[in-house]
Design an enzyme around this catalytic site. Structure first.
Site, mmCIF file in Angstrom:
data_model
loop_
_atom_site.group_PDB
_atom_site.id
_atom_site.type_symbol
_atom_site.label_atom_id
_atom_site.label_comp_id
_atom_site.label_asym_id
_atom_site.label_seq_id
_atom_site.Cartn_x
_atom_site.Cartn_y
_atom_site.Cartn_z
ATOM 1 N N CYS A 157 -15.599 -1.111 -4.725
ATOM 2 C CA CYS A 157 -16.874 -1.013 -3.992
ATOM 3 C C CYS A 157 -17.691 0.124 -4.615
ATOM 4 C CB CYS A 157 -16.663 -0.820 -2.495
ATOM 5 S SG CYS A 157 -15.621 0.589 -2.061
ATOM 6 N N ASP A 168 -7.688 -4.440 -5.220
ATOM 7 C CA ASP A 168 -8.897 -3.861 -4.606
ATOM 8 C C ASP A 168 -8.755 -2.354 -4.809
ATOM 9 O OD1 ASP A 168 -11.173 -3.425 -3.129
ATOM 10 O OD2 ASP A 168 -10.189 -3.628 -1.191
ATOM 11 N N ASP A 194 0.857 -1.184 0.000
ATOM 12 C CA ASP A 194 0.000 0.000 0.000
ATOM 13 C C ASP A 194 0.892 1.233 0.000
ATOM 14 O OD1 ASP A 194 -3.189 0.341 0.542
ATOM 15 O OD2 ASP A 194 -2.090 2.109 1.204
ATOM 16 N N ASP A 210 7.060 2.859 -1.353
ATOM 17 C CA ASP A 210 7.713 4.174 -1.208
ATOM 18 C C ASP A 210 8.506 4.560 -2.458
ATOM 19 O OD1 ASP A 210 9.694 2.319 -0.882
ATOM 20 O OD2 ASP A 210 10.066 2.776 1.232
#
Length: 405
Positions: A354, A301, A256, A283
């Site tokens: 979503c 996702d 992430d 990073d």
């Protein structure tokens, strides 16, 4: 129902933070509920549910109350007055509620309820976009469903327990739940409650995760021993589910761009007893390039508008802007093209959001497969569109793609 001054004032303070200072509703409510240790569960429920209600119906209530943003204290009380009147709550004899025009409030509600953008309390642009992307009939049903309060769904952590054992453990703590048909690990709470205080939660027996979200990890078709990369792992709801499906065997690399989210994932993984997760902060571009061609499975996702989860994040209606969605669609296209390179020949990946908008979902996948060099190496195996109006759970989309060997 009798209104208590300190609870109403706490509600006003919370609404001021959300509407006037741009704070996120869930964070504000969390902070507000810590203000007074003497508040019981009913007091806390009143604050949380009233704040969410007024946030959800902001446009409708503001139109009825004839107030415009930014809302000063007096206007926040006018919104609250509309909320209380429409719920049939007797207003106390306080100066703030003097001269409440009850009949006018109800009359305006009846007339505005005939216009969808007011009835469903959404910005004009969102209503227009929903109709353009989903068509009038589907959007009408979908936005109505997304304005209902989201149920609380748990995912039993099969690294530590089973769905039946979890249900029994929760019952011992006076929390009643029902298994959801068609969902392997899901339990639905009969009543809302603070499940994070339970011993079952502290033992790592479950995570709070919507039923639709629980389908994503299963869609990826992982097996124990595989090398899996969760590319937009965040705080790791789906990463933990993957670990359970893989029975702690193999490796999950959780990446992430936000290191603080990965710290939260580490904490959650420890509680869940998930030992095969390797968190890596993105990073630099090197982190992803090193992974090219190495994974059996990749989960994307993707960042999205979140239009499928408005029932649990009603303040997103007021934070989202059409320009943001335009930028997001470009970002999603870049993410699929870059992260798909992590899949090794013969491997598979899932692209999920979503959101209920085709432009973020099937059109992204179609564009990737037809118009990019990397996409031509993949084929679509299956896709699933989940509408809140059909399931009662979050709106989601997922596509499983396979890289040609």
């Amino acid at each position: 129902m009798r209104l208590h001054r300190n609870l109403v004032f706490a509600t006003m303070d919370a609404l001021n933070e959300i509407f006037n200072n741009g704070k996120y509703a869930d964070k504000v409510i969390e902070q507000t509920l810590k203000r007074d240790k003497r508040w019981g569960s009913r007091d806390r429920s009143f604050i949380a549910e009233t704040v969410y209600d007024i946030v959800r119906w902001k446009r409708l209530y503001a139109e009825i109350a004839e107030v415009k943003e930014p809302f000063d204290r007096e206007n926040l009380f006018r919104l609250f007055t509309v909320w209380a009147t429409l719920r049939g709550i007797t207003l106390p004899d306080w100066p703030q509620f003097e001269g409440t025009p009850t009949r006018r409030i109800k009359g305006k509600f009846d007339s505005l309820s005939k216009i969808r953008k007011y009835r469903e309390s959404i910005p004009d642009w969102m209503d227009e976009l929903g109709v353009k992307e989903l068509g009038e009939k589907v959007w009408e049903k979908e936005i109505a469903a997304l304005n209902l309060q989201a149920p609380v769904i748990l995912r039993a952590n099969t690294l530590k327990t089973t769905k039946d054992k979890l249900r029994s453990a929760l019952k011992d703590e006076e929390i009643i739940s029902e298994p959801l048909k068609g969902y392997k690990s899901a339990l639905k709470l009969e009543e809302r409650g603070n499940v994070f205080r339970t011993q079952a939660f502290k033992n790592g027996f479950f995570e709070v995760q919507d039923a639709s979200s629980q389908l994503v990890a299963e869609f990826l078709e992982v097996e124990p021993g595989m090398r899996v990369v969760d590319t937009c792992a965040g705080a790791g709801g789906k990463t933990l589910h993957l670990a359970a499906l893989m029975e702690n065997k193999g490796q999950i690399i959780a990446t992430d761009i936000y290191g603080n989210k990965l710290k939260e994932l580490k904490r959650r993984a420890k509680r869940a007893g998930a030992h095969n997760i390797d968190p890596r902060a993105i990073d630099s571009t090197k982190v992803i390039k090193k992974l090219y061609g190495t994974a059996d499975r990749v989960l994307i996702d993707s960042p999205c508008s979140g239009l499928g989860v408005l029932s649990r994040n009603p303040d997103a209606k007021w934070k989202l802007q059409p320009e943001f969605i335009d930028r997001l669609i470009k970002t999603q296209a870049q993410i699929i093209e870059t992260y798909s390179r992590i899949v090794k020949p013969g491997g598979k990946m899932v692209y999920a959001t979503c959101s209920v908008l085709p432009s973020e979902n099937e059109k992204q996948v179609e564009n990737f497969l037809k118009n990019t060099e990397e996409g031509k190496k993949f084929k679509l195996v299956k896709e699933q569109k989940i509408l809140s109006s059909e399931t009662g759970f979050d709106g989601f989309y997922m596509a499983l793609l396979e890289k040609k060997a």
